[in-house]
Design a protein around this motif. Sequence first.
Motif, PDB file in Angstrom:
ATOM      1  N   MET A   1       0.845  -1.195   0.000  1.00  0.00           N
ATOM      2  CA  MET A   1       0.000   0.000   0.000  1.00  0.00           C
ATOM      3  C   MET A   1       0.876   1.239   0.000  1.00  0.00           C
ATOM      4  O   MET A   1       1.788   1.359   0.812  1.00  0.00           O
ATOM      5  N   LYS A   2       0.601   2.172  -0.926  1.00  0.00           N
ATOM      6  CA  LYS A   2       1.400   3.393  -1.034  1.00  0.00           C
ATOM      7  C   LYS A   2       0.475   4.607  -1.040  1.00  0.00           C
ATOM      8  O   LYS A   2      -0.514   4.649  -1.764  1.00  0.00           O
ATOM      9  N   ILE A   3       0.822   5.591  -0.215  1.00  0.00           N
ATOM     10  CA  ILE A   3       0.064   6.839  -0.154  1.00  0.00           C
ATOM     11  C   ILE A   3       1.009   7.995  -0.462  1.00  0.00           C
ATOM     12  O   ILE A   3       2.067   8.126   0.153  1.00  0.00           O
ATOM     13  N   ILE A   4       0.607   8.811  -1.428  1.00  0.00           N
ATOM     14  CA  ILE A   4       1.378   9.966  -1.862  1.00  0.00           C
ATOM     15  C   ILE A   4       0.700  11.246  -1.369  1.00  0.00           C
ATOM     16  O   ILE A   4      -0.515  11.391  -1.484  1.00  0.00           O
ATOM     17  N   ALA A   5       1.476  12.173  -0.842  1.00  0.00           N
ATOM     18  CA  ALA A   5       0.958  13.489  -0.474  1.00  0.00           C
ATOM     19  C   ALA A   5       1.564  14.523  -1.415  1.00  0.00           C
ATOM     20  O   ALA A   5       2.752  14.471  -1.719  1.00  0.00           O
ATOM     21  N   VAL A   6       0.731  15.455  -1.872  1.00  0.00           N
ATOM     22  CA  VAL A   6       1.168  16.494  -2.801  1.00  0.00           C
ATOM     23  C   VAL A   6       0.990  17.846  -2.130  1.00  0.00           C
ATOM     24  O   VAL A   6      -0.140  18.248  -1.820  1.00  0.00           O
ATOM     25  N   ASN A   7       2.105  18.545  -1.900  1.00  0.00           N
ATOM     26  CA  ASN A   7       2.067  19.832  -1.205  1.00  0.00           C
ATOM     27  C   ASN A   7       2.104  20.983  -2.203  1.00  0.00           C
ATOM     28  O   ASN A   7       3.090  21.187  -2.913  1.00  0.00           O
ATOM     29  N   GLY A   8       1.027  21.765  -2.240  1.00  0.00           N
ATOM     30  CA  GLY A   8       0.941  22.902  -3.137  1.00  0.00           C
ATOM     31  C   GLY A   8       1.408  24.206  -2.535  1.00  0.00           C
ATOM     32  O   GLY A   8       1.227  25.263  -3.152  1.00  0.00           O
ATOM     33  N   SER A   9       2.018  24.160  -1.372  1.00  0.00           N
ATOM     34  CA  SER A   9       2.516  25.387  -0.740  1.00  0.00           C
ATOM     35  C   SER A   9       3.802  25.854  -1.412  1.00  0.00           C
ATOM     36  O   SER A   9       4.649  25.047  -1.803  1.00  0.00           O
ATOM     37  N   HIS A  10       3.964  27.154  -1.527  1.00  0.00           N
ATOM     38  CA  HIS A  10       5.213  27.722  -2.032  1.00  0.00           C
ATOM     39  C   HIS A  10       6.306  27.656  -0.976  1.00  0.00           C
ATOM     40  O   HIS A  10       7.482  27.857  -1.306  1.00  0.00           O
ATOM     41  N   ARG A  11       5.919  27.393   0.269  1.00  0.00           N
ATOM     42  CA  ARG A  11       6.888  27.338   1.367  1.00  0.00           C
ATOM     43  C   ARG A  11       7.131  25.880   1.739  1.00  0.00           C
ATOM     44  O   ARG A  11       6.359  25.260   2.467  1.00  0.00           O
ATOM     45  N   LYS A  12       8.189  25.333   1.221  1.00  0.00           N
ATOM     46  CA  LYS A  12       8.532  23.932   1.436  1.00  0.00           C
ATOM     47  C   LYS A  12       8.775  23.648   2.918  1.00  0.00           C
ATOM     48  O   LYS A  12       9.460  24.389   3.602  1.00  0.00           O
ATOM     49  N   GLY A  13       8.174  22.555   3.404  1.00  0.00           N
ATOM     50  CA  GLY A  13       8.433  22.104   4.769  1.00  0.00           C
ATOM     51  C   GLY A  13       7.731  22.877   5.861  1.00  0.00           C
ATOM     52  O   GLY A  13       7.971  22.623   7.043  1.00  0.00           O
ATOM     53  N   LYS A  14       6.843  23.813   5.499  1.00  0.00           N
ATOM     54  CA  LYS A  14       6.174  24.632   6.500  1.00  0.00           C
ATOM     55  C   LYS A  14       4.829  24.018   6.915  1.00  0.00           C
ATOM     56  O   LYS A  14       4.691  22.811   6.950  1.00  0.00           O
ATOM     57  N   ASN A  15       3.836  24.843   7.228  1.00  0.00           N
ATOM     58  CA  ASN A  15       2.615  24.371   7.881  1.00  0.00           C
ATOM     59  C   ASN A  15       1.830  23.333   7.070  1.00  0.00           C
ATOM     60  O   ASN A  15       1.362  22.339   7.622  1.00  0.00           O
ATOM     61  N   THR A  16       1.681  23.563   5.762  1.00  0.00           N
ATOM     62  CA  THR A  16       0.943  22.585   4.955  1.00  0.00           C
ATOM     63  C   THR A  16       1.691  21.261   4.920  1.00  0.00           C
ATOM     64  O   THR A  16       1.085  20.186   5.016  1.00  0.00           O
ATOM     65  N   ALA A  17       3.006  21.329   4.798  1.00  0.00           N
ATOM     66  CA  ALA A  17       3.813  20.110   4.824  1.00  0.00           C
ATOM     67  C   ALA A  17       3.689  19.390   6.164  1.00  0.00           C
ATOM     68  O   ALA A  17       3.650  18.148   6.216  1.00  0.00           O
ATOM     69  N   LEU A  18       3.614  20.147   7.255  1.00  0.00           N
ATOM     70  CA  LEU A  18       3.452  19.536   8.574  1.00  0.00           C
ATOM     71  C   LEU A  18       2.131  18.780   8.667  1.00  0.00           C
ATOM     72  O   LEU A  18       2.065  17.674   9.231  1.00  0.00           O
ATOM     73  N   MET A  19       1.074  19.363   8.107  1.00  0.00           N
ATOM     74  CA  MET A  19      -0.224  18.676   8.101  1.00  0.00           C
ATOM     75  C   MET A  19      -0.160  17.404   7.263  1.00  0.00           C
ATOM     76  O   MET A  19      -0.631  16.336   7.685  1.00  0.00           O
ATOM     77  N   LEU A  20       0.409  17.512   6.083  1.00  0.00           N
ATOM     78  CA  LEU A  20       0.510  16.343   5.209  1.00  0.00           C
ATOM     79  C   LEU A  20       1.380  15.262   5.838  1.00  0.00           C
ATOM     80  O   LEU A  20       1.050  14.066   5.771  1.00  0.00           O
ATOM     81  N   ASN A  21       2.476  15.664   6.447  1.00  0.00           N
ATOM     82  CA  ASN A  21       3.340  14.674   7.092  1.00  0.00           C
ATOM     83  C   ASN A  21       2.650  14.005   8.276  1.00  0.00           C
ATOM     84  O   ASN A  21       2.909  12.835   8.572  1.00  0.00           O
ATOM     85  N   THR A  22       1.764  14.726   8.941  1.00  0.00           N
ATOM     86  CA  THR A  22       1.000  14.118  10.033  1.00  0.00           C
ATOM     87  C   THR A  22       0.073  13.030   9.494  1.00  0.00           C
ATOM     88  O   THR A  22      -0.045  11.947  10.079  1.00  0.00           O
ATOM     89  N   VAL A  23      -0.570  13.310   8.368  1.00  0.00           N
ATOM     90  CA  VAL A  23      -1.400  12.288   7.708  1.00  0.00           C
ATOM     91  C   VAL A  23      -0.544  11.083   7.337  1.00  0.00           C
ATOM     92  O   VAL A  23      -0.905   9.930   7.611  1.00  0.00           O
ATOM     93  N   LEU A  24       0.602  11.347   6.722  1.00  0.00           N
ATOM     94  CA  LEU A  24       1.482  10.261   6.263  1.00  0.00           C
ATOM     95  C   LEU A  24       2.057   9.462   7.425  1.00  0.00           C
ATOM     96  O   LEU A  24       2.182   8.232   7.338  1.00  0.00           O
ATOM     97  N   GLU A  25       2.431  10.137   8.501  1.00  0.00           N
ATOM     98  CA  GLU A  25       2.985   9.436   9.657  1.00  0.00           C
ATOM     99  C   GLU A  25       1.969   8.462  10.247  1.00  0.00           C
ATOM    100  O   GLU A  25       2.319   7.342  10.640  1.00  0.00           O
ATOM    101  N   GLU A  26       0.716   8.887  10.311  1.00  0.00           N
ATOM    102  CA  GLU A  26      -0.324   7.998  10.837  1.00  0.00           C
ATOM    103  C   GLU A  26      -0.558   6.835   9.885  1.00  0.00           C
ATOM    104  O   GLU A  26      -0.747   5.693  10.316  1.00  0.00           O
ATOM    105  N   ALA A  27      -0.546   7.122   8.579  1.00  0.00           N
ATOM    106  CA  ALA A  27      -0.711   6.058   7.592  1.00  0.00           C
ATOM    107  C   ALA A  27       0.450   5.069   7.663  1.00  0.00           C
ATOM    108  O   ALA A  27       0.256   3.847   7.573  1.00  0.00           O
ATOM    109  N   ALA A  28       1.669   5.592   7.840  1.00  0.00           N
ATOM    110  CA  ALA A  28       2.835   4.724   7.952  1.00  0.00           C
ATOM    111  C   ALA A  28       2.761   3.851   9.193  1.00  0.00           C
ATOM    112  O   ALA A  28       3.166   2.683   9.178  1.00  0.00           O
ATOM    113  N   ALA A  29       2.218   4.414  10.283  1.00  0.00           N
ATOM    114  CA  ALA A  29       2.056   3.635  11.515  1.00  0.00           C
ATOM    115  C   ALA A  29       1.070   2.488  11.315  1.00  0.00           C
ATOM    116  O   ALA A  29       1.118   1.494  12.052  1.00  0.00           O
ATOM    117  N   GLN A  30       0.191   2.630  10.316  1.00  0.00           N
ATOM    118  CA  GLN A  30      -0.774   1.577  10.002  1.00  0.00           C
ATOM    119  C   GLN A  30      -0.245   0.619   8.937  1.00  0.00           C
ATOM    120  O   GLN A  30      -0.966  -0.261   8.471  1.00  0.00           O
TER     121      GLN A  30
END
Length: 207
Positions: A1-30
Motif C-alpha cells: 500500500m502506497k500513499i502519496i501526499a502532494v504539497n501545493g505550498s510555495h513554502r517547502k516544509g512549513k505548515n501545509t507540509a506539517l499537516m501532510l506529514n501528520t497524515v502520512l505518519e499515521e498512515a505509515a504507523a498503520q
Amino acid sequence: MKIIAVNGSHRKGKNTALMLNTVLEEAAAQGAAVELLELSDYNIKHCLSCNKCLGRPQCSITDDDMAGIAEKLLEADGIVLGSPVYWANVTALMKNFMDRTRYMHMTQNMLAGKVGAAVTIAGLRNGGQEMALRMMEFFLTAQGLLVVDPRGQEGPIMYGAAAGSLLADVQDGKILWRKSIMEDEAAILACRQLGRNMVNLISKLKK
C-alpha cells in the motif's frame, strides 16, 4: 500500500507540509509506504490548452517534471492533497498541478478507484478553508478517486475537515497567533484520523 501526499505550498516544509506529514505518519504507523511531493521542487509548465489530450491520454508537454509526478500518482493507492488558502482557493502551484493532470481525465479517469483526501490551512479561523477544500475534493472526485474525511467511525463527529488556522484567540482586542499548525490540536487530530481512514478504506478495497 502506497500513499502519496502532494504539497501545493510555495513554502517547502512549513505548515501545509506539517499537516501532510501528520497524515502520512499515521498512515505509515498503520503499515503504508508513504511519500511527500513538494511541488515547489518540480518544474511544471503551464497547460497550453492545445486540447491534444481530448483524443488521447497523453500530454503534449514532455520537457518538464510532470510525467514523473504522474507516474508516482499512478503507482499510489492513495493521494492526499494539501494547500494553504490563497484568496479562498488553492495556490497557483496546486492549480497548475491540477491543470496538468487534464490528460489523465479527459479520455479516461486514469486515477479512478484510488483513495483521496485533502488538507488546508489559513491564517484566519474562517479564512476560506472550506472553499479550498472543496476545490481539492472536487478535483479528486472528478478524477475518479474515493474521497475520505477525518471522521472517526467509532465516535461522534469531532472534525468537519482537516482544516487548520493560525489564529489562536482574541484577548482584550488583541489577536493571538499560533507559531505553527502543530499548535492547532483539532487540525492535527483530524490529520491523524484522515491517515487512518485512508488506510482503512484502501485495505477494504484491496480485499
